[in-house]
Design a protein around this motif. Sequence first.
Motif, PDB file in Angstrom:
ATOM      1  N   LEU A 188       0.853  -1.189   0.000  1.00 18.71           N
ATOM      2  CA  LEU A 188       0.000   0.000   0.000  1.00 18.71           C
ATOM      3  C   LEU A 188       0.892   1.243   0.000  1.00 18.71           C
ATOM      4  O   LEU A 188       1.831   1.316  -0.773  1.00 18.71           O
ATOM      5  N   SER A 189       0.625   2.234   0.833  1.00 17.81           N
ATOM      6  CA  SER A 189       1.385   3.490   0.775  1.00 17.81           C
ATOM      7  C   SER A 189       2.829   3.297   1.241  1.00 17.81           C
ATOM      8  O   SER A 189       3.145   2.341   1.949  1.00 17.81           O
ATOM      9  N   HIS A 190       3.682   4.231   0.855  1.00 17.02           N
ATOM     10  CA  HIS A 190       5.111   4.138   1.156  1.00 17.02           C
ATOM     11  C   HIS A 190       5.632   5.397   1.853  1.00 17.02           C
ATOM     12  O   HIS A 190       5.415   6.518   1.380  1.00 17.02           O
ATOM     13  N   PHE A 191       6.337   5.182   2.974  1.00 16.36           N
ATOM     14  CA  PHE A 191       7.217   6.174   3.599  1.00 16.36           C
ATOM     15  C   PHE A 191       6.503   7.411   4.149  1.00 16.36           C
ATOM     16  O   PHE A 191       7.056   8.500   4.154  1.00 16.36           O
ATOM     17  N   GLU A 202      -6.378   3.153   4.702  1.00 16.45           N
ATOM     18  CA  GLU A 202      -7.785   2.836   4.950  1.00 16.45           C
ATOM     19  C   GLU A 202      -8.635   3.202   3.730  1.00 16.45           C
ATOM     20  O   GLU A 202      -9.524   2.437   3.328  1.00 16.45           O
ATOM     21  N   ALA A 203      -8.367   4.363   3.141  1.00 16.10           N
ATOM     22  CA  ALA A 203      -9.116   4.774   1.954  1.00 16.10           C
ATOM     23  C   ALA A 203      -8.858   3.812   0.795  1.00 16.10           C
ATOM     24  O   ALA A 203      -9.787   3.420   0.069  1.00 16.10           O
ATOM     25  N   ASP A 217      -4.553   4.596  -6.624  1.00 15.99           N
ATOM     26  CA  ASP A 217      -3.525   5.275  -7.402  1.00 15.99           C
ATOM     27  C   ASP A 217      -2.135   4.936  -6.885  1.00 15.99           C
ATOM     28  O   ASP A 217      -1.974   4.125  -5.972  1.00 15.99           O
ATOM     29  N   HIS A 218      -1.129   5.578  -7.486  1.00 13.68           N
ATOM     30  CA  HIS A 218       0.260   5.259  -7.159  1.00 13.68           C
ATOM     31  C   HIS A 218       0.606   5.621  -5.721  1.00 13.68           C
ATOM     32  O   HIS A 218       1.497   5.015  -5.132  1.00 13.68           O
ATOM     33  N   GLU A 219      -0.091   6.595  -5.147  1.00 15.91           N
ATOM     34  CA  GLU A 219       0.181   6.944  -3.748  1.00 15.91           C
ATOM     35  C   GLU A 219      -0.371   5.875  -2.801  1.00 15.91           C
ATOM     36  O   GLU A 219       0.204   5.595  -1.757  1.00 15.91           O
ATOM     37  N   GLY A 220      -1.473   5.250  -3.185  1.00 15.06           N
ATOM     38  CA  GLY A 220      -2.121   4.282  -2.311  1.00 15.06           C
ATOM     39  C   GLY A 220      -1.613   2.867  -2.434  1.00 15.06           C
ATOM     40  O   GLY A 220      -1.745   2.083  -1.493  1.00 15.06           O
ATOM     41  N   ALA A 221      -1.026   2.510  -3.597  1.00 12.89           N
ATOM     42  CA  ALA A 221      -0.574   1.125  -3.816  1.00 12.89           C
ATOM     43  C   ALA A 221       0.498   1.092  -4.895  1.00 12.89           C
ATOM     44  O   ALA A 221       0.257   1.571  -6.007  1.00 12.89           O
ATOM     45  N   VAL A 260       5.655   1.469   5.574  1.00 12.43           N
ATOM     46  CA  VAL A 260       5.075   0.956   4.329  1.00 12.43           C
ATOM     47  C   VAL A 260       3.810   0.192   4.700  1.00 12.43           C
ATOM     48  O   VAL A 260       3.815  -0.604   5.645  1.00 12.43           O
ATOM     49  N   GLY A 261       2.748   0.465   3.972  1.00 11.90           N
ATOM     50  CA  GLY A 261       1.474  -0.163   4.269  1.00 11.90           C
ATOM     51  C   GLY A 261       1.309  -1.508   3.576  1.00 11.90           C
ATOM     52  O   GLY A 261       1.786  -1.710   2.462  1.00 11.90           O
ATOM     53  N   TYR A 262       0.621  -2.422   4.251  1.00 13.13           N
ATOM     54  CA  TYR A 262       0.372  -3.760   3.717  1.00 13.13           C
ATOM     55  C   TYR A 262      -1.103  -4.104   3.888  1.00 13.13           C
ATOM     56  O   TYR A 262      -1.698  -3.836   4.932  1.00 13.13           O
ATOM     57  N   GLY A 263      -1.675  -4.731   2.874  1.00  5.27           N
ATOM     58  CA  GLY A 263      -3.056  -5.173   2.967  1.00  5.27           C
ATOM     59  C   GLY A 263      -3.220  -6.558   2.393  1.00  5.27           C
ATOM     60  O   GLY A 263      -2.517  -6.942   1.449  1.00  5.27           O
ATOM     61  N   ALA A 264      -4.123  -7.330   2.972  1.00  2.00           N
ATOM     62  CA  ALA A 264      -4.495  -8.648   2.444  1.00  2.00           C
ATOM     63  C   ALA A 264      -5.978  -8.590   2.090  1.00  2.00           C
ATOM     64  O   ALA A 264      -6.803  -8.177   2.915  1.00  2.00           O
ATOM     65  N   PHE A 265      -6.304  -8.993   0.875  1.00  2.00           N
ATOM     66  CA  PHE A 265      -7.665  -8.901   0.370  1.00  2.00           C
ATOM     67  C   PHE A 265      -8.051 -10.205  -0.316  1.00  2.00           C
ATOM     68  O   PHE A 265      -7.202 -10.875  -0.913  1.00  2.00           O
TER      69      PHE A 265
END
Length: 275
Positions: A188-191, A202-203, A217-221, A260-265
Amino acid sequence: MMDKGTEPRIRQPAVAGMFYPDDADALRSMVRDYLAEASAPTGEPPKAIIAPHAGLPYSGPVAATAYRTVAPLKETVRRVVLLGPSHRVPFRGLAAPDAEQLRTPLGDIPVDTDALAEIAELPDVGMLDAAHAAEHSLEVQLPFLQEVLGDFRIVPLVVGDADPDTVAAVLERLWGGPETLIVISSDLSHFHDYATANRIDEATAQAIATLHPERVDHEGACGFHPVRGLLTSARNHGLTGEVLDRRNSGDTAGPRDQVVGYGAFAFHEPEPAHG
């Protein structure tokens, strides 16, 4: 198909010993521990998942939450369509490797070369070994897949600059039935600082779970190109999305000033109608 007596073309691991242990026993133990600690799935196994691709101490616990939902498919899934973003080589479209096997410390995975031939005629699909040589986004997923599925063939595609419809067209061609699992690799997001990252992630997580590719978008993932393509296909097939886990490196193994954000879907097919 390989000729007898010839060595197979093997894509060698690029980040073993960095992103994950290069010792088979240590790697297997780490993956199994993460899977054992992950939340048990409650619904039917998914048609597709999204999992993160950082070093395993950072993203492994989150990735394991996605892969635990896939474990019941061990006797069903025979082909994995794996898409991840290009971090090192800029190019347009989707790139396949010139390889017949992908190697990890846990063994070699056969590439579904017939499937790659089937999509070679599609626009913006080509062979580009350079995109795979040092890329970690696909490689980090392989030990989890080897552990939960065992025997399967893989369709590995690194995604460069590609619009959602281009990616969706590839997924459509390879969609298959219960024997085919689709895996998208993306962080997900970085730095950002911890609070900012949580807000952005979250968004993005809600956009993914509700199948809104235009909101990713590139900021979110970092893998927004393949993610958008999957969400487009998921809409077309009537899938429903689910957030399984969302954390960041500040929760797992790192400081909280830059995370750095991580998500599992997971994405589930509709229940068959009963007449």
